[in-house]
Motif scaffolding. Sequence first.
Motif, PDB file in Angstrom:
ATOM      1  N   LEU A   1       0.830  -1.209   0.000  1.00  0.00           N
ATOM      2  CA  LEU A   1       0.000   0.000   0.000  1.00  0.00           C
ATOM      3  C   LEU A   1       0.860   1.253   0.000  1.00  0.00           C
ATOM      4  O   LEU A   1       0.563   2.208  -0.716  1.00  0.00           O
ATOM      5  CB  LEU A   1      -0.931   0.022   1.213  1.00  0.00           C
ATOM      6  CG  LEU A   1      -2.212  -0.761   1.107  1.00  0.00           C
ATOM      7  CD1 LEU A   1      -3.008  -0.665   2.410  1.00  0.00           C
ATOM      8  CD2 LEU A   1      -3.061  -0.297  -0.059  1.00  0.00           C
ATOM      9  N   THR A   2       1.920   1.268   0.788  1.00  0.00           N
ATOM     10  CA  THR A   2       2.758   2.471   0.841  1.00  0.00           C
ATOM     11  C   THR A   2       3.486   2.714  -0.474  1.00  0.00           C
ATOM     12  O   THR A   2       3.862   3.848  -0.760  1.00  0.00           O
ATOM     13  CB  THR A   2       3.784   2.403   1.993  1.00  0.00           C
ATOM     14  OG1 THR A   2       4.707   1.339   1.768  1.00  0.00           O
ATOM     15  CG2 THR A   2       3.096   2.240   3.340  1.00  0.00           C
ATOM     16  N   ARG A   3       3.664   1.668  -1.273  1.00  0.00           N
ATOM     17  CA  ARG A   3       4.299   1.835  -2.586  1.00  0.00           C
ATOM     18  C   ARG A   3       3.320   2.323  -3.644  1.00  0.00           C
ATOM     19  O   ARG A   3       3.729   2.885  -4.649  1.00  0.00           O
ATOM     20  CB  ARG A   3       4.944   0.518  -3.032  1.00  0.00           C
ATOM     21  CG  ARG A   3       6.231   0.187  -2.296  1.00  0.00           C
ATOM     22  CD  ARG A   3       6.980  -0.970  -2.932  1.00  0.00           C
ATOM     23  NE  ARG A   3       6.246  -2.227  -2.884  1.00  0.00           N
ATOM     24  CZ  ARG A   3       6.292  -3.097  -1.875  1.00  0.00           C
ATOM     25  NH1 ARG A   3       7.050  -2.857  -0.835  1.00  0.00           N
ATOM     26  NH2 ARG A   3       5.605  -4.216  -1.911  1.00  0.00           N
ATOM     27  N   THR A   4       2.020   2.084  -3.441  1.00  0.00           N
ATOM     28  CA  THR A   4       1.044   2.425  -4.476  1.00  0.00           C
ATOM     29  C   THR A   4       0.208   3.653  -4.166  1.00  0.00           C
ATOM     30  O   THR A   4      -0.409   4.208  -5.078  1.00  0.00           O
ATOM     31  CB  THR A   4       0.091   1.240  -4.753  1.00  0.00           C
ATOM     32  OG1 THR A   4      -0.601   0.912  -3.542  1.00  0.00           O
ATOM     33  CG2 THR A   4       0.847   0.036  -5.280  1.00  0.00           C
ATOM     34  N   THR A   5       0.161   4.054  -2.899  1.00  0.00           N
ATOM     35  CA  THR A   5      -0.650   5.211  -2.539  1.00  0.00           C
ATOM     36  C   THR A   5      -0.156   5.818  -1.234  1.00  0.00           C
ATOM     37  O   THR A   5       0.605   5.202  -0.496  1.00  0.00           O
ATOM     38  CB  THR A   5      -2.146   4.848  -2.421  1.00  0.00           C
ATOM     39  OG1 THR A   5      -2.914   6.040  -2.312  1.00  0.00           O
ATOM     40  CG2 THR A   5      -2.409   3.941  -1.233  1.00  0.00           C
ATOM     41  N   GLU A   6      -0.603   7.011  -0.968  1.00  0.00           N
ATOM     42  CA  GLU A   6      -0.305   7.668   0.304  1.00  0.00           C
ATOM     43  C   GLU A   6      -1.113   6.979   1.408  1.00  0.00           C
ATOM     44  O   GLU A   6      -2.293   6.683   1.233  1.00  0.00           O
ATOM     45  CB  GLU A   6      -0.703   9.137   0.191  1.00  0.00           C
ATOM     46  CG  GLU A   6      -0.372   9.978   1.388  1.00  0.00           C
ATOM     47  CD  GLU A   6      -0.726  11.441   1.172  1.00  0.00           C
ATOM     48  OE1 GLU A   6      -0.647  12.186   2.145  1.00  0.00           O
ATOM     49  OE2 GLU A   6      -1.094  11.828   0.032  1.00  0.00           O
ATOM     50  N   VAL A   7      -0.470   6.719   2.527  1.00  0.00           N
ATOM     51  CA  VAL A   7      -1.143   6.122   3.674  1.00  0.00           C
ATOM     52  C   VAL A   7      -0.897   7.025   4.874  1.00  0.00           C
ATOM     53  O   VAL A   7       0.250   7.390   5.150  1.00  0.00           O
ATOM     54  CB  VAL A   7      -0.625   4.692   3.962  1.00  0.00           C
ATOM     55  CG1 VAL A   7      -1.310   4.112   5.197  1.00  0.00           C
ATOM     56  CG2 VAL A   7      -0.842   3.776   2.761  1.00  0.00           C
ATOM     57  N   HIS A   8      -1.958   7.383   5.564  1.00  0.00           N
ATOM     58  CA  HIS A   8      -1.829   8.278   6.713  1.00  0.00           C
ATOM     59  C   HIS A   8      -1.749   7.536   8.034  1.00  0.00           C
ATOM     60  O   HIS A   8      -1.488   8.156   9.065  1.00  0.00           O
ATOM     61  CB  HIS A   8      -2.978   9.276   6.745  1.00  0.00           C
ATOM     62  CG  HIS A   8      -2.924  10.222   5.598  1.00  0.00           C
ATOM     63  ND1 HIS A   8      -4.014  10.938   5.186  1.00  0.00           N
ATOM     64  CD2 HIS A   8      -1.911  10.588   4.765  1.00  0.00           C
ATOM     65  CE1 HIS A   8      -3.685  11.700   4.152  1.00  0.00           C
ATOM     66  NE2 HIS A   8      -2.409  11.491   3.877  1.00  0.00           N
ATOM     67  N   GLY A   9      -1.999   6.247   8.012  1.00  0.00           N
ATOM     68  CA  GLY A   9      -1.887   5.473   9.242  1.00  0.00           C
ATOM     69  C   GLY A   9      -2.294   4.031   9.043  1.00  0.00           C
ATOM     70  O   GLY A   9      -3.047   3.702   8.120  1.00  0.00           O
ATOM     71  N   PHE A  10      -1.755   3.193   9.913  1.00  0.00           N
ATOM     72  CA  PHE A  10      -2.139   1.783   9.983  1.00  0.00           C
ATOM     73  C   PHE A  10      -2.504   1.473  11.422  1.00  0.00           C
ATOM     74  O   PHE A  10      -1.909   2.031  12.354  1.00  0.00           O
ATOM     75  CB  PHE A  10      -0.981   0.857   9.590  1.00  0.00           C
ATOM     76  CG  PHE A  10      -0.647   0.840   8.134  1.00  0.00           C
ATOM     77  CD1 PHE A  10      -1.489   0.234   7.213  1.00  0.00           C
ATOM     78  CD2 PHE A  10       0.535   1.395   7.676  1.00  0.00           C
ATOM     79  CE1 PHE A  10      -1.169   0.204   5.865  1.00  0.00           C
ATOM     80  CE2 PHE A  10       0.869   1.372   6.336  1.00  0.00           C
ATOM     81  CZ  PHE A  10       0.014   0.774   5.428  1.00  0.00           C
ATOM     82  N   SER A  11      -3.433   0.579  11.609  1.00  0.00           N
ATOM     83  CA  SER A  11      -3.786   0.118  12.940  1.00  0.00           C
ATOM     84  C   SER A  11      -3.986  -1.385  12.891  1.00  0.00           C
ATOM     85  O   SER A  11      -4.888  -1.870  12.217  1.00  0.00           O
ATOM     86  CB  SER A  11      -5.070   0.802  13.429  1.00  0.00           C
ATOM     87  OG  SER A  11      -5.430   0.310  14.701  1.00  0.00           O
TER      88      SER A  11
END
Length: 163
Positions: A61-71
């Motif tokens: 996911l971090t390679r394909t899009t911006e991610v603001h958080g994981f839980s």
Amino acid sequence: GDAVIAMASSGLHSNGYSLVRHVVFDRAGWTLDREIEEFGRTLGEELLEPTRIYSLDCLALTRTTEVHGFSHVTGGGLANNLARVIPDGLHATVDRSTWTPGAVFDLVGKAGNVEQLELEKTLNMGVGMIAIVPADSVDVALTTLADRGVDSWVAGEITDRGD
């Protein structure tokens, strides 16, 4: 405005086994070799279902899009774990109608006469990981996860707390 993307758990994971053991062995008096129709296998086989590991999925996911958080949804349930990654002043709204927890969660609740709130606080209820992504990245995130064989869906959104 960010989206809360839920990733399905493979079952109980490592959450709540004290509660589960109490319910199925002490209260219900079941054995591990008991066939559970809803599971399509024995109780022991269900309890030994390996925990899904999400690290490579999150990296994808971090390679394909911006991610603001994981839980990672562990002990404490979805609400408590998600709250840990939400900045002050923001609020996560999760729509429980967007998924149906697996049969094991229903069975623990019914066999042990466990209240829904306690199930929600103790077990992952079918969600093992959350990703928080910009609303315009939802399609990319869901496609990335689907390509990796991860059942995922939009479970909610991040909003201003409105205090």
